[in-house]
Every structure is written in C-alpha cells, then in structure tokens.
Write a protein that holds these residues in place. Structure first.
Motif: not given
Length: 562
Positions: A327-355
């Motif tokens: 849980x601690x690692x997930x929290x830190x990872x989400x902080x890093x994603x929100x600070x530095x990696x949000x550009x990759x989020x709109x590249x992800x296909x919804x059906x694959x993530x849903x699957x």
C-alpha cells in the motif's frame, strides 16, 4: 486494550527478500488503479482526476492502520455507485460544482458513521458470518463489478446498480459496439488467464498494459474507434474548503449510513476471507478505525467514499505481495505518476485496462469453494448461492442480510435437530459404537443406547423423546443416554426429563443418563429436577450403568436390521 491492537504488518516468516515483491505489487496496484479509480470517480459524480487523488493518502492511511497483511483500499464500485445514486436523487448534476462540494461532505459523514461503528465495536459482528456467506458475498461482488465493466470492453460506458439494471444497460450500450475494442478486451482476458496458469509469476497485466500503449502509438487505435483514457492534469491534490448545504444534510446523512454499512461489511468480509486463508486473524476494532480514517482523509481532499478493492487485492496476491508495504509503494507510485507521468495515461486503451480488471475479478470469485460446497454440503451451497444472488439482484447489504439470515436458520435447524445416533456393539470390537457410522454395529438385546449431540431445550426436547419412544419395543428393559454432547438444559427440558423418567418407570423400563457434564447436574438441581440425581438416573460413566444392571460382555445382540 487488545494485545494485538498494534499488530505487526508482516506475516510470520517475512524477510527482507520479500520487500521487492511488495514494492513491485504496489507499483502494479498504482497502474491498475488508474482506470479503476478514474472510472468509479466518474460514477460517483466527480471528475475522473479525483479517482487518482483518492488513490494516494486513503490507501496510505489504511495501509498504516490496518491489521490485514495485503488488503488494498481505494475508490471502488459499491460506494461509488451508492454515492452517484445519492447525487442523482438530490438533483445535483454530476461533475458540477455542487457535486464536487457535496460528495466530499458525504464522504466525511461516512467517516463519522464508521467512527461510531468503531466505538460501538460493530466490526465484531462479522466474525459470526460463515464461510459460505463470505464466499457467496465476494463472488457476488466480483460478478457485479464485472457486469458493470463489460460494456467498456466494446466501447460503451460502465453501468451501475444491480444485475437486472446492468443487463438492461448492456443492451442499451450495444449500439456503440466496436469490434476491435471487443477483440482487444477478450484477447487480454484470455491471455492473462492462460499465462496465470502457465507462468503465474509473470506480471502479464503490466506487460499487456505496455503492449496496449505501444499498439495505440503504432496503429492509432483511437482513430479506429477504440476509446483511450482521458488526458489528466499533473499535480497533487490539496485539502478542500467545503461548504455545507444544511438543506441536503439529512439526506446525505442517511445515505452516508448506508454507504458506511456497505464499506464495513464488504471490506471486513473480503479481508477476513483472505486472513482465514492465510491463517491469521484481524483486529476487527482497528479495521473499522482504519476504514473511518481513510474516509476522513478522502473527504478532506475532496474525494468520494473509499473501501476495499477486491480486484486490486487479487492482483497484489497474484504478484506475491505479502505486507502493507504494498500500500505504501502504491501510494508513492501514484504520487510519481501524478507529478511526472500523466502524459502516458491518455495513451492507454480502455478495453485492455478493463480486461485486466475483469481478469483479476474472475480469479477472485470463489468458484472452487462453491464446487466444494456443492459436493459436500448442499445446505451450505444454497447459502453461498443465496448470498451471491442477493448481492447481484438486491445489492451488497441485502446479500449479506440474506446470507446471514439463512445461516441463522441453519443454526436454529441444527439446534432443533442436532446430530444424534443409537449406540451398539460391533462384534469382535471392544467398546460402543454409533450404529449410524458403523454398519456392523448392533443393539444389545433389551437395551436402547442413544447419544444426543446438542444441548437440550424447549425446541428439541420433543425430538429427543420421540427418538427414544420410537426405539422402545416389547423387549426394552433399559434406556441409557450418552449425554457427553449435552452441555446444558433449560427448564422445559428438565421438566420433560422428569416426566419421561416417571413414564418409563411405570413401564418397568430403567432409565439412565451418563457421561454428562457436571454443569448439567447443577442445572437439573436448579430447575427442580434433582430427583434424577438422587434416584440414580444420573450416572458418571457407561460402565457404572452396566454394573448397576449387572450386565457385561459378551452381550446378546439384536441381529435384525437397524
């Protein structure tokens, strides 16, 4: 205070070599939380970004406080759906300023209800919920969430509500069917299930996540009608200054009570199921406190109510996570994603993530338990199916209530008609044996020996006496009760035993009760049945009775069928 209140977050045998696995599982949880949390935040009536905000401090607070080793908290289906329904009922437009203000107020009220449950020690009630109820409940929750997500496989929007509403929603969403989306989604599910069996330690979910992003970049999936996750602004959430609308506060308070009950029951049942499987116990008081504080944090930062995530926890267990370092690692990872990696989020296909989510939920379903129950205990199987159907058709709380009610009925039924058997002798063997369990056991001529496997009280004393009357024939001269399974009697049973003793005496049948607990003797005296002791009906051991009636081996056995 319970000595286990500050229970270690590390299971027995945990070593430093496990930490990298926990961290890796936390990273996976953060990645998978992106589509899950964003989708459920939208269902709750908030902009999608708030789902990511709810995946930072709430998951950390829960991880620090909980006594579960590997369970994950976050924005999830049931509270999100109930929150969205509350917002709609108040005529508040989703994702509006009013919704952005009302939802966190609701979350704080949920936290207050959970805090009240903590002081009332309400979490203890979950310990009395049986394994079939837990299994049916968890399976129902998983299947319900899967049903919510299915339209996203072909390009539709997720549904809310119970199974009938979800089926109707699927039909309505079918015109938006995109073949490529569906192929990507179904292929992902099949690949994950296949590799889970062939190479269970391979992080196939992450690999497919990366492959999905690459496919989108190379093939332009959005141009072919495949939905992608929306663009997300970078940055961390700040505490919100909330405006309380007192006109809607009573409605929010009542809805908050329902949501709090759902959070407590769903999370406690699911986490306790994992704890039982792993061989440890939860501190139920501290668990409810963890739920409350996680929701306080969620409300302060403007998010919707949060609870257990069965899908994310399943992923944690799949990738070997064994402690709340995940849980601690997930929290830190989400902080890093929100600070530095949000550009990759709109590249992800919804059906694959849903699957990926659906595959995780399928593995969390207790189908194996259902198979075992169907094979070994039909009544427990009925309880399992009833709890599952209750969740699917009537909602989370009703599923729990239905399962608990059926369990209670089974308890009453077993108390009224407990295990019982006549006792006999097996030729060539010493001692006495159940005639139900041993085909070669035979009754001793003229003697009825009987064992009753439950406490004697008003609801089952008739069963006790009817069994004895059925066994009496013209040759019966002695009745011996093995009372080792009787730990107490009530006044009705005591009076009926006295009457039975007198009736048998009038028929020249000697009556004995033996192998009983001394507590039973005290109760008989208290209820005015002490004459059973004084007259010699109560004897300490079987052998004492045979000495009294002057009968010893070898016995004359009844050769007729039992």
């Amino acid at each position: 205070m319970n000595k286990h209140y500050f229970k270690s977050k590390f299971p027995s045998g945990y070593s430093a070599l496990q930490i990298p696995k926990d961290i890796f599982a936390g990273i996976i949880v953060a990645l998978v939380s992106i589509p899950i949390s964003m989708g459920y935040a939208q269902i709750a009536g908030l902009p999608m970004i708030y789902g990511l905000y709810g995946s930072i401090l709430p998951i950390l607070v829960f991880g620090i406080i909980t006594t579960s080793y590997d369970f994950v908290f976050g924005v999830d289906a049931a509270p999100a759906a109930l929150t969205g329904a509350t917002i709609i009922s108040l005529d508040i437009v989703k994702e509006s300023k009013e919704a952005i203000n009302a939802v966190p107020v609701l979350t704080l009220l949920v936290a207050l209800w959970l805090l009240l449950f903590y002081f009332l020690k309400a979490g203890r009630a979950v310990k009395y919920i049986s394994v079939p109820v837990m299994g049916g409940f968890i399976t129902g929750i998983c299947l319900e969430i899967i049903s919510m997500q299915i339209p996203k496989l072909w390009g539709g929007t997720p549904g809310t509500g119970e199974l009938p509403h979800l089926i109707i929603h699927m039909v309505k969403e079918f015109p938006s069917f995109n073949g490529l989306s569906f192929i990507l989604g179904i292929s992902t599910i099949l690949i994950i299930i296949l590799f889970r069996k062939l190479v269970p330690k391979l992080p196939m979910s992450v690999i497919i996540l990366v492959i999905g992003g690459i496919l989108n970049v190379k093939l332009g999936l959005e141009e072919k009608g495949v939905k992608l996750l929306p663009a997300t602004e970078s940055g961390l959430p700040l505490p919100k200054l909330l405006h309380i609308d007192f006109s809607i506060l009573p409605n929010l308070g009542f809805s908050a009570l329902t949501i709090a009950l759902v959070i407590m029951s769903e999370t406690m049942l699911a986490s306790r199921s994992n704890a039982i499987e792993d061989g440890y116990d939860l501190n139920t008081e501290r668990e409810v406190l963890a739920y409350s504080l996680a929701n306080f944090v969620s409300g302060v930062f403007g998010c919707c109510p949060v609870n257990a995530s069965v899908s994310r926890t399943t992923i944690v267990r799949q990738f070997g996570g064994r402690s709340q370092i995940t849980s601690i690692a997930a929290c830190i990872s989400m902080v890093i994603i929100l600070l530095f990696c949000t550009d990759f989020i709109p590249l992800l296909p919804v059906p694959i993530l849903t699957a990926i989510i659906i595959a995780a939920l399928l593995s969390a379903c207790e189908f194996e338990l259902a198979h075992r129950l169907h094979k070994n205990s039909k009544q427990d199987f009925v309880i399992f199916i009833s709890a599952m159907i209750g969740v699917l058709f009537f909602g989370t709380m009703y599923g729990v209530i239905i399962g608990m009610t059926l369990s209670f009925i089974v308890v009453i039924r077993e108390a009224v008609s407990p295990p019982r058997t006549y006792i006999g002798v097996r030729p060539g063997h010493e001692g006495f044996y159940s005639m139900k369990a041993h085909d070669d056991a035979r009754a001793i001529q003229g003697i009825v020996m009987y064992r009753f496997g439950g406490n004697l009280f008003f609801a089952n004393i008739d069963t006790f006496i009817e069994d004895l009357e059925d066994a009496i024939d013209e040759n019966t001269r002695v009745i011996i009760i093995n009372a080792s399974g009787i730990n107490n009697v009530d006044i009705t049973a005591a009076d009926r035993l006295v009457a039975l003793s007198k009736s048998l005496k009038n028929r020249n049948i000697r009556f004995f009760i033996t192998e009983n607990d001394g507590v039973v003797n005290d109760e008989l005296k208290r209820y005015g049945a002490g004459d059973l002791i004084e007259s010699g009906v109560i004897q300490k051991e079987f052998e004492d009775v045979f000495d009294i009636i002057n009968l010893h081996a070898p016995f004359t056995l009844v050769e007729d069928e039992k």
